[in-house]
Design a protein around this motif. Sequence first.
Motif, PDB file in Angstrom:
ATOM      1  N   ILE A   1      11.740   6.553  -7.199  1.00  0.00           N
ATOM      2  CA  ILE A   1      10.974   5.709  -6.395  1.00  0.00           C
ATOM      3  C   ILE A   1      11.249   4.239  -6.538  1.00  0.00           C
ATOM      4  CG2 ILE A   1       9.360   7.589  -6.189  1.00  0.00           C
ATOM      5  CD1 ILE A   1       7.828   6.098  -8.532  1.00  0.00           C
ATOM      6  N   ALA A   2      11.179   3.387  -5.494  1.00  0.00           N
ATOM      7  CA  ALA A   2      11.323   2.022  -5.487  1.00  0.00           C
ATOM      8  C   ALA A   2       9.806   1.551  -4.806  1.00  0.00           C
ATOM      9  CB  ALA A   2      12.533   1.692  -4.567  1.00  0.00           C
ATOM     10  N   LEU A   3       9.395   0.507  -5.609  1.00  0.00           N
ATOM     11  CA  LEU A   3       8.175   0.089  -5.398  1.00  0.00           C
ATOM     12  C   LEU A   3       8.140  -1.387  -5.037  1.00  0.00           C
ATOM     13  CD1 LEU A   3       6.387   2.484  -7.828  1.00  0.00           C
ATOM     14  CD2 LEU A   3       6.745   2.940  -5.721  1.00  0.00           C
ATOM     15  N   ALA A   4       7.932  -1.756  -4.106  1.00  0.00           N
ATOM     16  CA  ALA A   4       8.052  -3.473  -3.728  1.00  0.00           C
ATOM     17  C   ALA A   4       6.544  -3.915  -3.806  1.00  0.00           C
ATOM     18  CB  ALA A   4       8.476  -3.911  -2.415  1.00  0.00           C
ATOM     19  N   ASN A   5       6.175  -4.528  -4.804  1.00  0.00           N
ATOM     20  CA  ASN A   5       4.608  -5.430  -4.916  1.00  0.00           C
ATOM     21  C   ASN A   5       3.434  -4.501  -4.581  1.00  0.00           C
ATOM     22  OD1 ASN A   5       6.234  -7.798  -5.018  1.00  0.00           O
ATOM     23  ND2 ASN A   5       6.171  -7.940  -2.942  1.00  0.00           N
ATOM     24  N   PRO A   6       3.483  -3.323  -5.658  1.00  0.00           N
ATOM     25  CA  PRO A   6       2.434  -2.163  -5.404  1.00  0.00           C
ATOM     26  C   PRO A   6       1.098  -2.842  -5.220  1.00  0.00           C
ATOM     27  CG  PRO A   6       4.032  -1.967  -7.156  1.00  0.00           C
ATOM     28  CD  PRO A   6       4.280  -3.207  -6.674  1.00  0.00           C
ATOM     29  N   TRP A   7       0.393  -2.105  -4.599  1.00  0.00           N
ATOM     30  CA  TRP A   7      -1.069  -2.485  -4.177  1.00  0.00           C
ATOM     31  C   TRP A   7      -2.154  -1.886  -5.219  1.00  0.00           C
ATOM     32  CZ3 TRP A   7      -3.843  -5.769  -0.762  1.00  0.00           C
ATOM     33  CH2 TRP A   7      -5.187  -5.421  -0.896  1.00  0.00           C
ATOM     34  N   VAL A   8      -2.727  -2.754  -5.967  1.00  0.00           N
ATOM     35  CA  VAL A   8      -3.756  -1.928  -7.220  1.00  0.00           C
ATOM     36  C   VAL A   8      -4.879  -2.847  -6.903  1.00  0.00           C
ATOM     37  CG1 VAL A   8      -2.065  -1.157  -8.787  1.00  0.00           C
ATOM     38  CG2 VAL A   8      -2.636  -3.607  -8.776  1.00  0.00           C
ATOM     39  N   ARG A   9      -5.217  -3.542  -5.823  1.00  0.00           N
ATOM     40  CA  ARG A   9      -6.388  -4.669  -5.809  1.00  0.00           C
ATOM     41  C   ARG A   9      -7.746  -3.893  -5.784  1.00  0.00           C
ATOM     42  NH1 ARG A   9      -6.364  -8.683  -0.887  1.00  0.00           N
ATOM     43  NH2 ARG A   9      -4.876  -9.861  -2.336  1.00  0.00           N
ATOM     44  N   THR A  10      -8.606  -4.302  -6.659  1.00  0.00           N
ATOM     45  CA  THR A  10      -9.893  -4.080  -6.460  1.00  0.00           C
ATOM     46  C   THR A  10     -10.616  -5.590  -6.492  1.00  0.00           C
ATOM     47  OG1 THR A  10     -10.262  -4.143  -8.949  1.00  0.00           O
ATOM     48  CG2 THR A  10      -9.737  -2.070  -8.066  1.00  0.00           C
TER      49      THR A  10
ATOM     50  N   GLU B   1       0.854  -1.128  -0.067  1.00  0.00           N
ATOM     51  CA  GLU B   1      -0.054  -0.142   0.037  1.00  0.00           C
ATOM     52  C   GLU B   1       0.763   1.386   0.042  1.00  0.00           C
ATOM     53  OE1 GLU B   1      -2.529  -0.270   3.330  1.00  0.00           O
ATOM     54  OE2 GLU B   1      -4.053  -1.494   2.195  1.00  0.00           O
ATOM     55  N   SER B   2       1.760   1.279   0.765  1.00  0.00           N
ATOM     56  CA  SER B   2       2.712   2.635   0.854  1.00  0.00           C
ATOM     57  C   SER B   2       3.597   2.692  -0.465  1.00  0.00           C
ATOM     58  CB  SER B   2       4.036   2.315   1.862  1.00  0.00           C
ATOM     59  OG  SER B   2       4.825   1.258   1.625  1.00  0.00           O
ATOM     60  N   ALA B   3       3.767   1.614  -1.440  1.00  0.00           N
ATOM     61  CA  ALA B   3       4.144   1.821  -2.723  1.00  0.00           C
ATOM     62  C   ALA B   3       3.084   2.630  -3.407  1.00  0.00           C
ATOM     63  CB  ALA B   3       4.559   0.402  -3.425  1.00  0.00           C
ATOM     64  N   SER B   4       1.994   2.262  -3.400  1.00  0.00           N
ATOM     65  CA  SER B   4       0.734   3.097  -4.073  1.00  0.00           C
ATOM     66  C   SER B   4       0.573   4.507  -3.683  1.00  0.00           C
ATOM     67  CB  SER B   4      -0.511   2.385  -4.025  1.00  0.00           C
ATOM     68  OG  SER B   4      -0.279   0.889  -4.567  1.00  0.00           O
ATOM     69  N   GLY B   5       0.817   4.592  -2.485  1.00  0.00           N
ATOM     70  CA  GLY B   5       0.998   5.952  -1.994  1.00  0.00           C
ATOM     71  C   GLY B   5       2.030   6.713  -2.483  1.00  0.00           C
ATOM     72  N   ILE B   6       3.206   6.242  -2.422  1.00  0.00           N
ATOM     73  CA  ILE B   6       4.227   6.809  -3.112  1.00  0.00           C
ATOM     74  C   ILE B   6       3.964   7.254  -4.497  1.00  0.00           C
ATOM     75  CG2 ILE B   6       6.598   6.650  -4.002  1.00  0.00           C
ATOM     76  CD1 ILE B   6       7.240   4.790  -1.444  1.00  0.00           C
ATOM     77  N   LEU B   7       3.239   6.562  -5.568  1.00  0.00           N
ATOM     78  CA  LEU B   7       2.917   6.958  -6.602  1.00  0.00           C
ATOM     79  C   LEU B   7       1.929   7.881  -6.846  1.00  0.00           C
ATOM     80  CD1 LEU B   7       2.363   3.429  -8.447  1.00  0.00           C
ATOM     81  CD2 LEU B   7       4.103   5.070  -9.065  1.00  0.00           C
ATOM     82  N   PHE B   8       1.074   8.252  -5.901  1.00  0.00           N
ATOM     83  CA  PHE B   8       0.157   9.269  -5.707  1.00  0.00           C
ATOM     84  C   PHE B   8       0.873  10.666  -5.364  1.00  0.00           C
ATOM     85  CE2 PHE B   8      -3.093   6.090  -3.763  1.00  0.00           C
ATOM     86  CZ  PHE B   8      -3.133   5.482  -5.084  1.00  0.00           C
TER      87      PHE B   8
END
Length: 591
Positions: free
Chosen positions: A434-443, A416-423
Amino acid sequence: METNETTNSNTLRPVVLQGQTGDLIGFYHPPAHRNGGSLGDVLLVPAFAEEMNRCRSMVTMQAHAFAAMGMGTLVLDPRGTGDSAGEFEAADWDGWRDDLQLGLQWLRQHGNGCRTVWGLRLGALMAAEIAVADSGIEQLLFWMPVTSGKPYWTQFLRIRIAAEMGMEDGAKSTTTLRERSAAGNCVEASGYLVGPLLAQRLDKLEMPAAQRLAGKNIAWFEVGVNADSAMPRANVSMVQDWQSQGVQVTQTQVVGPAFWQVHERAVAPSLVSATVAAVSAWPQTASQRAGVPEIVAQAERPNTIAAEYPVTFSCADALLAGMVHRGKDRGRLGVVIVVAGGPQFRVGAHRQFVSLARLFASNGYPVLRFDLRGMGDSGGDYLGYERSGPDIRAAIDELQRREPDVQDVALFGECESASGILFYAATDARVRKIALANPWVRTPGVQAETILKHYYLDRLKSPEFWRNVRSGQYKIGHSLSSFFQVLLAFFRGRSATRAASSGQDSFDQLPLPNRTAEGMRRFDGSVLLLMSGRDLIAREFDEVTNASQAWRGLLSGQRVTRKDIADADHTFSKPAAKAEAQSTLLNWLAI
């Protein structure tokens, strides 16, 4: 160097104590001023391993409630745990108790005295040991106490066995793992390396006999998912035995989630309220009724020349807790590690963020890792990763204030923090990597598609599954019902994902897959994707980026580097996967 901590009596204060094996890091929640006087301070004895992470937000909630009623709380990390010096595998039970006794001494010398020890889960066993050895401890708080070490250690080892089920070289029994400890080897489970001395000691831990707790007030709390939940039989029996022998113990069960077990952030406000009520009912001494001093003794200020030290800094109306790791050389590029979602705090699962920060700092990159509002030791309301932008900005500001040579910043986040970083990343010119580990995109639709491809298809290919079907051990009707529910969610989600476009709404209103894509599109710096081979969240990300129009072409540019670690789970808990992830991150920073 002066720190920015204020002297307000309700301010969170960093504490650094000199332990026998290095610095012990803690945070002190001082009591608020109140007309009725001070109730003294309480020393927390934390839960074990990952339970320590999952309990941290609840600890902070309770500390705030104690402060409001005039009671201070010291949350001190023993050696090899939390923020403190050392590695977990070198820790031992007696050393942990020595560290906590230093915390007890500090409260008596610099705080408001301490007559109360508060033990969480396995920490209740140590809290009882401390109380038996210290006549000044008159009161004990137990939260969901573990009363015997051996069954607890067995259950912990079973986590390792479950994780390696189906692997030829995986652990097959707790007996085998205990034999490794007996032979002098560390045993790994849930990403924690447990040393042989600690492992053997855990097997022998028991609550003290009732007569050794005579004269103590004990408030014992259990949490059940509903009012009819049965309390652990062994715990009920022990309380009854103690009461029959004259120990002043009350046992209370409240309704709430098992926050020390679940993988999502969960809190139990009813437990906080019940604990406050129990403490308020305890008899007060003359010294307690004397009143809070006009200026409460200050926590020891951290030495900002040290290699790493705790800090607090403001975000909106909240005070955030963090740790600064000074770079070996005063580097231009600094790193901010953003805490993952769920029940984590700034140390990360199995202390992965601690070891990562120390690695970065030793190679010249100053680091700040911190708790978002409402997480870990930080104050404020929990807002979640989608509203973490102000927190990240405040952390970057603080890192630059502490390390003025830092001009550019790399952000690292997981799930989730990877997705927050993308925002956030594109909104701040200081963020260059930015380094993103297993980004959260779940719906719901994404989750359904991933389950179909990576769960149901794998089961249909499994010989063991078909053997169970033929033998009648498999309940096909129930599974078919679940399958059709997943299939329906898949078709609904697939249609919605493909129909959505990145320009149909404002950024904040976009569906999660599209919003993360738009964040990636707007950011023009360097990107590292660190992906785990044995993780459904990573597979969900792949499904989204392959199917969504919004993601088309975003991952193919030269600025994006992808690293897949085939045998890694979601948090890179195995030593080999952890080492590969860390070396990948370090090499990427140097580019």
